[in-house]
Design a protein around this motif. Structure first.
Motif, PDB file in Angstrom:
ATOM      1  N   THR A 126      38.162  41.026  45.186  1.00 13.70           N
ATOM      2  CA  THR A 126      36.992  41.485  44.423  1.00 13.70           C
ATOM      3  C   THR A 126      36.942  42.999  44.262  1.00 13.70           C
ATOM      4  N   LYS A 127      38.004  43.680  44.672  1.00 12.75           N
ATOM      5  CA  LYS A 127      38.041  45.144  44.566  1.00 12.75           C
ATOM      6  C   LYS A 127      37.806  45.595  43.127  1.00 12.75           C
ATOM      7  N   TRP A 128      38.285  44.842  42.161  1.00 12.20           N
ATOM      8  CA  TRP A 128      38.172  45.224  40.754  1.00 12.20           C
ATOM      9  C   TRP A 128      36.719  45.324  40.300  1.00 12.20           C
ATOM     10  N   LEU A 129      35.820  44.563  40.931  1.00  9.14           N
ATOM     11  CA  LEU A 129      34.406  44.641  40.553  1.00  9.14           C
ATOM     12  C   LEU A 129      33.823  46.012  40.890  1.00  9.14           C
ATOM     13  N   ARG A 130      34.112  46.498  42.076  1.00  5.80           N
ATOM     14  CA  ARG A 130      33.640  47.834  42.456  1.00  5.80           C
ATOM     15  C   ARG A 130      34.276  48.901  41.564  1.00  5.80           C
ATOM     16  N   HIS A 131      35.531  48.711  41.250  1.00  9.68           N
ATOM     17  CA  HIS A 131      36.215  49.668  40.393  1.00  9.68           C
ATOM     18  C   HIS A 131      35.556  49.706  39.001  1.00  9.68           C
ATOM     19  N   LEU A 132      35.193  48.546  38.483  1.00 10.50           N
ATOM     20  CA  LEU A 132      34.517  48.484  37.191  1.00 10.50           C
ATOM     21  C   LEU A 132      33.159  49.178  37.252  1.00 10.50           C
ATOM     22  N   MET A 133      32.430  48.955  38.334  1.00 11.05           N
ATOM     23  CA  MET A 133      31.143  49.644  38.496  1.00 11.05           C
ATOM     24  C   MET A 133      31.354  51.151  38.495  1.00 11.05           C
ATOM     25  N   ARG A 134      32.384  51.601  39.178  1.00 11.28           N
ATOM     26  CA  ARG A 134      32.667  53.043  39.239  1.00 11.28           C
ATOM     27  C   ARG A 134      33.031  53.578  37.862  1.00 11.28           C
ATOM     28  N   LYS A 135      33.754  52.790  37.058  1.00 10.68           N
ATOM     29  CA  LYS A 135      34.123  53.240  35.716  1.00 10.68           C
ATOM     30  C   LYS A 135      32.896  53.346  34.804  1.00 10.68           C
ATOM     31  N   LEU A 136      31.903  52.506  35.039  1.00  5.46           N
ATOM     32  CA  LEU A 136      30.661  52.566  34.255  1.00  5.46           C
ATOM     33  C   LEU A 136      29.793  53.747  34.681  1.00  5.46           C
ATOM     34  N   ALA A 137      29.979  54.204  35.907  1.00  8.64           N
ATOM     35  CA  ALA A 137      29.147  55.278  36.470  1.00  8.64           C
ATOM     36  C   ALA A 137      29.652  56.650  36.042  1.00  8.64           C
ATOM     37  N   SER A 138      28.796  57.626  36.234  1.00  8.64           N
ATOM     38  CA  SER A 138      29.153  59.016  35.961  1.00  8.64           C
ATOM     39  C   SER A 138      29.843  59.655  37.159  1.00  8.64           C
ATOM     40  N   GLY A 158      28.146  53.988  47.858  1.00 12.65           N
ATOM     41  CA  GLY A 158      28.455  52.879  48.745  1.00 12.65           C
ATOM     42  C   GLY A 158      29.877  52.952  49.272  1.00 12.65           C
ATOM     43  N   HIS A 159      30.286  51.847  49.819  1.00 13.31           N
ATOM     44  CA  HIS A 159      31.642  51.734  50.352  1.00 13.31           C
ATOM     45  C   HIS A 159      32.612  51.558  49.190  1.00 13.31           C
ATOM     46  N   LEU A 160      33.692  52.293  49.217  1.00 13.19           N
ATOM     47  CA  LEU A 160      34.678  52.254  48.150  1.00 13.19           C
ATOM     48  C   LEU A 160      35.267  50.858  47.993  1.00 13.19           C
ATOM     49  N   HIS A 161      35.513  50.207  49.107  1.00 18.37           N
ATOM     50  CA  HIS A 161      36.138  48.879  49.082  1.00 18.37           C
ATOM     51  C   HIS A 161      35.196  47.836  49.671  1.00 18.37           C
ATOM     52  N   PRO A 162      35.352  46.576  49.254  1.00 15.01           N
ATOM     53  CA  PRO A 162      34.559  45.504  49.856  1.00 15.01           C
ATOM     54  C   PRO A 162      34.957  45.292  51.317  1.00 15.01           C
ATOM     55  N   GLN A 163      34.223  44.438  52.006  1.00 15.09           N
ATOM     56  CA  GLN A 163      34.516  44.188  53.420  1.00 15.09           C
ATOM     57  C   GLN A 163      35.942  43.681  53.622  1.00 15.09           C
ATOM     58  N   GLY A 164      36.494  43.029  52.614  1.00 19.30           N
ATOM     59  CA  GLY A 164      37.863  42.525  52.689  1.00 19.30           C
ATOM     60  C   GLY A 164      38.916  43.613  52.609  1.00 19.30           C
ATOM     61  N   GLY A 165      38.491  44.844  52.335  1.00 18.67           N
ATOM     62  CA  GLY A 165      39.412  45.969  52.310  1.00 18.67           C
ATOM     63  C   GLY A 165      39.994  46.245  50.935  1.00 18.67           C
ATOM     64  N   PRO A 166      40.919  47.207  50.880  1.00 19.81           N
ATOM     65  CA  PRO A 166      41.457  47.645  49.598  1.00 19.81           C
ATOM     66  C   PRO A 166      42.312  46.596  48.875  1.00 19.81           C
ATOM     67  N   GLU A 194      38.781  60.960  49.045  1.00 25.67           N
ATOM     68  CA  GLU A 194      40.135  61.260  48.576  1.00 25.67           C
ATOM     69  C   GLU A 194      40.686  60.124  47.722  1.00 25.67           C
ATOM     70  N   VAL A 195      40.487  58.889  48.163  1.00 21.52           N
ATOM     71  CA  VAL A 195      40.986  57.729  47.418  1.00 21.52           C
ATOM     72  C   VAL A 195      40.248  57.610  46.084  1.00 21.52           C
ATOM     73  N   ALA A 196      38.930  57.803  46.106  1.00 21.29           N
ATOM     74  CA  ALA A 196      38.131  57.705  44.879  1.00 21.29           C
ATOM     75  C   ALA A 196      38.599  58.717  43.842  1.00 21.29           C
ATOM     76  N   VAL A 197      38.883  59.938  44.274  1.00 20.83           N
ATOM     77  CA  VAL A 197      39.333  60.988  43.360  1.00 20.83           C
ATOM     78  C   VAL A 197      40.713  60.647  42.800  1.00 20.83           C
ATOM     79  N   LYS A 198      41.570  60.071  43.630  1.00 24.75           N
ATOM     80  CA  LYS A 198      42.904  59.677  43.151  1.00 24.75           C
ATOM     81  C   LYS A 198      42.802  58.551  42.127  1.00 24.75           C
ATOM     82  N   GLU A 199      41.900  57.590  42.372  1.00 24.57           N
ATOM     83  CA  GLU A 199      41.771  56.452  41.469  1.00 24.57           C
ATOM     84  C   GLU A 199      41.140  56.828  40.131  1.00 24.57           C
TER      85      GLU A 199
END
Length: 174
Positions: free
Chosen positions: A45-57, A33-41, A68-73
């Motif tokens: 609520t950005k932390w919710l997506r980040h938490l989902m990403r941390k739970l994912a493989s 999906g989109h790295l950031h919510p519609q509200g941007g970086p 690029e941003v995802a790999v840096k984070e």
């Protein structure tokens, strides 16, 4: 079994459940999906997506910039890009080399809205040309929207309607 790809959408209870269950079971789960919510970086609520990403493989993004941003984070997490665009001939050659494992891949999959800005008639026309060389190919369209009926008509006109499967969203009453 195998891999599972879930929507990177914090409103999706099913995505959260699958991420949690499969994480506990040690199963590979990718968020897409989109790295950031519609509200941007800087969204609250950005932390919710980040938490989902941390739970994912791993993470599948829509743009090279987000990749690029995802790999840096999360540098230790696998990440890929699946842009909403066509690949160049060189890119297709590189991709096909990665999947040259003898496993037949005959399904073209589209998941999204059936709306004019998505230009799905172009996909139907391209699939009609492609299926002339690959008669076993199938096109699976998952989603819904105002263009559904016109897509069915176009598929009939292109003589590929028997090779196209249209499925509604999993939560759709269609």
């Amino acid at each position: 079994s195998g891999n599972l790809v879930v929507d990177l959408n914090p409103r999706s209870i099913n995505a959260w459940l699958m991420l949690a269950i499969r994480r506990l079971a040690g199963r590979r789960t990718i968020v897409w999906g989109h790295l950031h919510p519609q509200g941007g970086p800087t969204s609250s609520t950005k932390w919710l997506r980040h938490l989902m990403r941390k739970l994912a493989s791993g993470m599948l993004t829509y743009s090279y910039h987000d990749l690029e941003v995802a790999v840096k984070e999360l540098p230790k997490q696998e990440a890929w890009v699946a842009p909403n665009s066509l690949y160049s001939t060189i890119e297709m050659s590189q991709i096909s080399q990665k999947f040259d494992d003898g496993v037949p891949r005959n399904v073209v999959l589209y998941v999204g809205r059936f709306e004019p800005p998505k230009n799905l008639p172009l996909l139907i026309q391209a699939f009609a040309l492609f299926s002339k060389d690959k008669p076993q190919a199938r096109l699976v369209l998952v989603g819904g929207g105002s263009a559904k009926e016109s897509l069915l008509v176009l598929a009939e006109q292109a003589n590929v309607s028997e090779k196209i499967e249209i499925q509604p969203w999993a939560w759709s009453p269609e």
